[in-house]
Motif scaffolding. Structure first.
Motif, mmCIF file in Angstrom:
data_model
loop_
_atom_site.group_PDB
_atom_site.id
_atom_site.type_symbol
_atom_site.label_atom_id
_atom_site.label_comp_id
_atom_site.label_asym_id
_atom_site.label_seq_id
_atom_site.Cartn_x
_atom_site.Cartn_y
_atom_site.Cartn_z
ATOM 1 N N GLY A 28 56.554 44.114 34.193
ATOM 2 C CA GLY A 28 57.201 43.387 35.272
ATOM 3 C C GLY A 28 56.208 42.448 35.924
ATOM 4 N N GLU A 29 55.494 42.959 36.936
ATOM 5 C CA GLU A 29 54.496 42.143 37.638
ATOM 6 C C GLU A 29 53.464 41.560 36.672
ATOM 7 O OE1 GLU A 29 51.035 42.577 41.092
ATOM 8 O OE2 GLU A 29 52.268 44.316 40.570
ATOM 9 N N ILE A 30 53.065 42.343 35.670
ATOM 10 C CA ILE A 30 52.013 41.915 34.755
ATOM 11 C C ILE A 30 52.432 40.709 33.923
ATOM 12 C CG2 ILE A 30 52.728 43.476 32.899
ATOM 13 C CD1 ILE A 30 49.110 42.578 33.837
ATOM 14 N N MET A 31 53.740 40.512 33.687
ATOM 15 C CA MET A 31 54.224 39.408 32.866
ATOM 16 C C MET A 31 54.748 38.248 33.703
ATOM 17 S SD MET A 31 56.136 41.465 29.751
ATOM 18 C CE MET A 31 56.238 40.055 28.636
ATOM 19 N N ALA A 32 54.540 38.303 35.009
ATOM 20 C CA ALA A 32 55.038 37.241 35.888
ATOM 21 C C ALA A 32 54.322 35.920 35.598
ATOM 22 C CB ALA A 32 54.848 37.641 37.349
ATOM 23 N N SER A 33 55.040 34.830 35.823
ATOM 24 C CA SER A 33 54.471 33.500 35.591
ATOM 25 C C SER A 33 54.742 32.609 36.800
ATOM 26 C CB SER A 33 55.084 32.864 34.345
ATOM 27 O OG SER A 33 56.394 32.372 34.615
ATOM 28 N N GLN A 34 54.158 31.445 36.775
ATOM 29 C CA GLN A 34 54.361 30.472 37.855
ATOM 30 C C GLN A 34 55.202 29.280 37.397
ATOM 31 O OE1 GLN A 34 49.986 30.404 39.123
ATOM 32 N NE2 GLN A 34 51.024 30.495 41.114
ATOM 33 N N TYR A 35 56.028 29.507 36.400
ATOM 34 C CA TYR A 35 56.968 28.474 35.964
ATOM 35 C C TYR A 35 57.804 28.009 37.162
ATOM 36 C CZ TYR A 35 60.768 26.342 33.226
ATOM 37 O OH TYR A 35 61.699 25.479 32.700
ATOM 38 N N ASN A 36 58.105 26.737 37.196
ATOM 39 C CA ASN A 36 58.749 26.080 38.346
ATOM 40 C C ASN A 36 57.834 26.083 39.567
ATOM 41 O OD1 ASN A 36 62.352 26.843 37.961
ATOM 42 N ND2 ASN A 36 60.943 25.725 36.665
ATOM 43 N N CYS A 37 56.510 26.252 39.340
ATOM 44 C CA CYS A 37 55.515 26.267 40.419
ATOM 45 C C CYS A 37 55.817 27.345 41.465
ATOM 46 C CB CYS A 37 55.398 24.898 41.093
ATOM 47 S SG CYS A 37 54.799 23.595 40.004
ATOM 48 N N ARG A 38 56.307 28.477 40.988
ATOM 49 C CA ARG A 38 56.639 29.573 41.898
ATOM 50 C C ARG A 38 55.418 30.444 42.174
ATOM 51 N NH1 ARG A 38 61.774 31.419 42.625
ATOM 52 N NH2 ARG A 38 61.231 33.585 42.142
ATOM 53 N N LYS A 39 55.406 31.095 43.317
ATOM 54 C CA LYS A 39 54.352 32.042 43.659
ATOM 55 C C LYS A 39 54.508 33.307 42.831
ATOM 56 C CE LYS A 39 53.584 33.005 47.913
ATOM 57 N NZ LYS A 39 53.827 33.396 49.325
ATOM 58 N N LEU A 40 53.387 33.909 42.497
ATOM 59 C CA LEU A 40 53.442 35.203 41.834
ATOM 60 C C LEU A 40 53.860 36.271 42.838
ATOM 61 C CD1 LEU A 40 50.160 35.065 39.710
ATOM 62 C CD2 LEU A 40 52.509 34.845 38.873
ATOM 63 N N PRO A 41 54.633 37.277 42.405
ATOM 64 C CA PRO A 41 55.065 38.322 43.335
ATOM 65 C C PRO A 41 53.901 39.221 43.730
ATOM 66 C CG PRO A 41 55.689 38.888 41.101
ATOM 67 C CD PRO A 41 55.142 37.492 41.042
ATOM 68 N N GLU A 42 53.924 39.703 44.951
ATOM 69 C CA GLU A 42 52.935 40.676 45.413
ATOM 70 C C GLU A 42 53.379 42.080 45.000
ATOM 71 O OE1 GLU A 42 50.111 40.165 46.934
ATOM 72 O OE2 GLU A 42 50.280 38.019 47.306
ATOM 73 N N GLY A 43 52.414 42.996 44.960
ATOM 74 C CA GLY A 43 52.717 44.389 44.663
ATOM 75 C C GLY A 43 52.271 45.285 45.802
ATOM 76 N N TYR A 44 53.132 46.192 46.248
ATOM 77 C CA TYR A 44 52.841 47.082 47.365
ATOM 78 C C TYR A 44 53.060 48.531 46.951
ATOM 79 C CZ TYR A 44 53.298 42.827 50.201
ATOM 80 O OH TYR A 44 53.162 41.561 50.727
ATOM 81 N N THR A 45 52.122 49.392 47.283
ATOM 82 C CA THR A 45 52.300 50.835 47.078
ATOM 83 C C THR A 45 52.907 51.453 48.333
ATOM 84 O OG1 THR A 45 50.109 51.373 47.949
ATOM 85 C CG2 THR A 45 50.267 50.887 45.570
ATOM 86 N N THR A 46 53.253 52.721 48.224
ATOM 87 C CA THR A 46 53.767 53.441 49.392
ATOM 88 C C THR A 46 52.772 53.411 50.536
ATOM 89 O OG1 THR A 46 54.969 54.911 47.870
ATOM 90 C CG2 THR A 46 54.722 55.654 50.154
ATOM 91 N N GLU A 47 51.496 53.540 50.196
ATOM 92 C CA GLU A 47 50.453 53.510 51.227
ATOM 93 C C GLU A 47 50.375 52.156 51.913
ATOM 94 O OE1 GLU A 47 49.721 56.829 48.545
ATOM 95 O OE2 GLU A 47 50.137 54.710 48.213
ATOM 96 N N ASP A 48 50.572 51.096 51.159
ATOM 97 C CA ASP A 48 50.586 49.751 51.754
ATOM 98 C C ASP A 48 51.707 49.615 52.763
ATOM 99 O OD1 ASP A 48 48.431 48.864 50.165
ATOM 100 O OD2 ASP A 48 49.786 48.286 48.533
ATOM 101 N N LEU A 49 52.871 50.118 52.429
ATOM 102 C CA LEU A 49 54.021 50.002 53.325
ATOM 103 C C LEU A 49 53.810 50.766 54.613
ATOM 104 C CD1 LEU A 49 57.084 50.240 50.909
ATOM 105 C CD2 LEU A 49 55.859 48.214 51.687
ATOM 106 N N ALA A 50 53.076 51.876 54.518
ATOM 107 C CA ALA A 50 52.828 52.691 55.708
ATOM 108 C C ALA A 50 51.999 51.936 56.749
ATOM 109 C CB ALA A 50 52.110 53.991 55.323
ATOM 110 N N LYS A 51 51.277 50.906 56.308
ATOM 111 C CA LYS A 51 50.431 50.134 57.216
ATOM 112 C C LYS A 51 51.182 48.982 57.862
ATOM 113 C CE LYS A 51 46.425 51.081 54.256
ATOM 114 N NZ LYS A 51 45.425 50.474 53.335
ATOM 115 N N ILE A 52 52.399 48.708 57.398
ATOM 116 C CA ILE A 52 53.163 47.585 57.923
ATOM 117 C C ILE A 52 53.915 48.019 59.173
ATOM 118 C CG2 ILE A 52 55.047 45.968 57.446
ATOM 119 C CD1 ILE A 52 54.233 46.045 54.522
ATOM 120 N N LYS A 53 53.716 47.310 60.224
ATOM 121 C CA LYS A 53 54.377 47.645 61.508
ATOM 122 C C LYS A 53 55.558 46.732 61.754
ATOM 123 C CE LYS A 53 51.179 50.690 62.334
ATOM 124 N NZ LYS A 53 51.461 52.125 62.227
#
Length: 389
Positions: free
Chosen positions: A364-389
């Protein structure tokens, strides 16, 4: 909230993005260690091509798995993540000189060699550094797999591996080289395999080849059977962890290892596939002449599998419960193939609803491309989400 998806947190993140369920990944790794650990001669490597997110690699490295790499970049990613160099193997049909040198410089465990010209180059580059490189030969066993044609790799018509008829010749050539050491045999018949009979057929073929080599007094230290175990894309909640018991037991029952031999596995999709979800947002609900479209902000640039393999992913509207409607779920890319699913039933969609595309942790994320000059998607773990307020 549906399942483990906390939409109040997801709404604070720019979509599309990947969410990795850390606890499910840990549970999967525990199961692998438990089932493989029943067999002391089994060694499990993670196929980095499935997902190289550094946070995901950290979990896998901490679990004690080795790393299976198919590029110099993956070797570097493995080293950066902390995988021991003596647990890194390097496969791939087209290794460039700089990639081979990187492996030699870091004293990786083994090169899985796919041709005589490649063997000659490895010997030459190792000689220039005064080193001896361990090599295993990837043998094409001409064993089919019940999977998509594009991810079958063990047939005679595929580009991978050395033909069985050339196996002894290649081993003899290596024996005459001073800077490579014949270490073992490597096999891989394909990906997303759920029929254990395919792995049993591979075991039978390896047993035949081992007998053939022994008739010529050739011994093998390691057998590497690749990976290939699939996941249940249709029921990610019901079957979140693949059947590793059946997988490892198949090899334990049917592969006749010799005393002192070790058996190596290279699992990718089965390790990370179910823990990953692509989260996207509905931009528009469009009434077509013959169908209704849910147009989302993720596209084939973020998850190419449906466009590339016509792959199925379970899709859920995680923002609301409501009456079911039938939609084609499509992305914004200027390609007719930018379709995630056709004619599927979802809870009625509205602009801004969050859509979860499940079982997207592998390829999924590993095969992402920037075709159409799009941004690559970010990846978040459960621990990352716990830090978001």
């Amino acid at each position: 909230m549906k399942g483990n998806f906390k939409t109040e947190i997801f709404e604070k993140i720019d979509t599309p993005f990947y969410y990795y369920d850390s606890e499910l990944l840990r549970q999967t790794l525990r199961t692998i260690r438990q089932e493989a650990g029943k067999h002391p001669e089994f060694c499990v490597h993670y196929a980095i091509k499935a997902n190289a997110n550094p946070k995901v690699l950290a979990f896998i490295c901490q679990a004690g798995l080795g790393a299976d790499c198919v590029s110099g970049g993956e070797i570097q990613a493995a080293l950066d993540a902390g995988f021991p160099n003596d647990k890194i193997v390097f496969a791939g049909v087209g290794k460039s000189d700089w990639e081979i040198n990187l492996g030699i410089d870091n004293d990786i465990s083994c090169f899985n060699v796919e041709s005589i010209p490649e063997l000659e180059v490895i010997n030459e580059l190792a000689a220039a550094k005064g080193k001896v490189a361990n090599v295993a030969f990837r043998i094409n066993p001409n064993v089919g797999a019940h999977t998509h044609a594009n991810i079958t790799t063990g047939l005679a018509e595929n580009k991978f591996g050395i033909a069985m008829r050339d196996m002894e010749k290649v081993i003899e050539i290596a024996a005459d080289m001073k800077n490579v050491k014949f270490h073992g045999l490597h096999f891989h018949i394909g990906s997303q395999i759920l029929d254990m009979g395919d792995f049993e057929a591979l075991c039978n073929r390896i047993n035949e080849l081992q007998k053939q080599l022994e008739m010529h007094h050739i011994s093998v230290e390691t057998i590497n059977v690749g990976g290939g175990l699939g996941i249940d894309y249709h029921h990610p909640n019901r079957v979140p962890v693949p059947d590793f018991k059946a997988y490892f037991d198949t090899y334990a029952r049917h592969l006749k290892l010799r005393p002192g031999q070790t058996l190596h596995f290279e699992l990718g999709r089965a390790v990370v596939g179910q823990c990953g979800t692509l989260v996207t947002k509905v931009l528009y609900v469009k009434e077509g002449a013959a169908k209704k479209f849910a147009i989302v902000d993720a596209g084939m640039t973020d998850l190419i599998r449906p466009a590339l393999y016509q792959a199925y992913h379970k899709i859920e509207n995680i923002s609301c419960d409501g009456p079911k409607q039938t939609y084609d779920v499509v992305g914004p890319i200027c390609e007719s193939s930018d379709v995630f699913a056709k004619a599927i039933d979802l809870d009625e969609c509205h602009r801004g609803d969050l859509i979860a595309i499940r079982s997207a942790g592998a390829y999924g994320e590993i095969m992402a491309s920037q075709y159409n000059c799009r941004k690559l998607p970010e990846g978040y773990t459960t621990e990352d989400l716990a830090k978001i307020k």
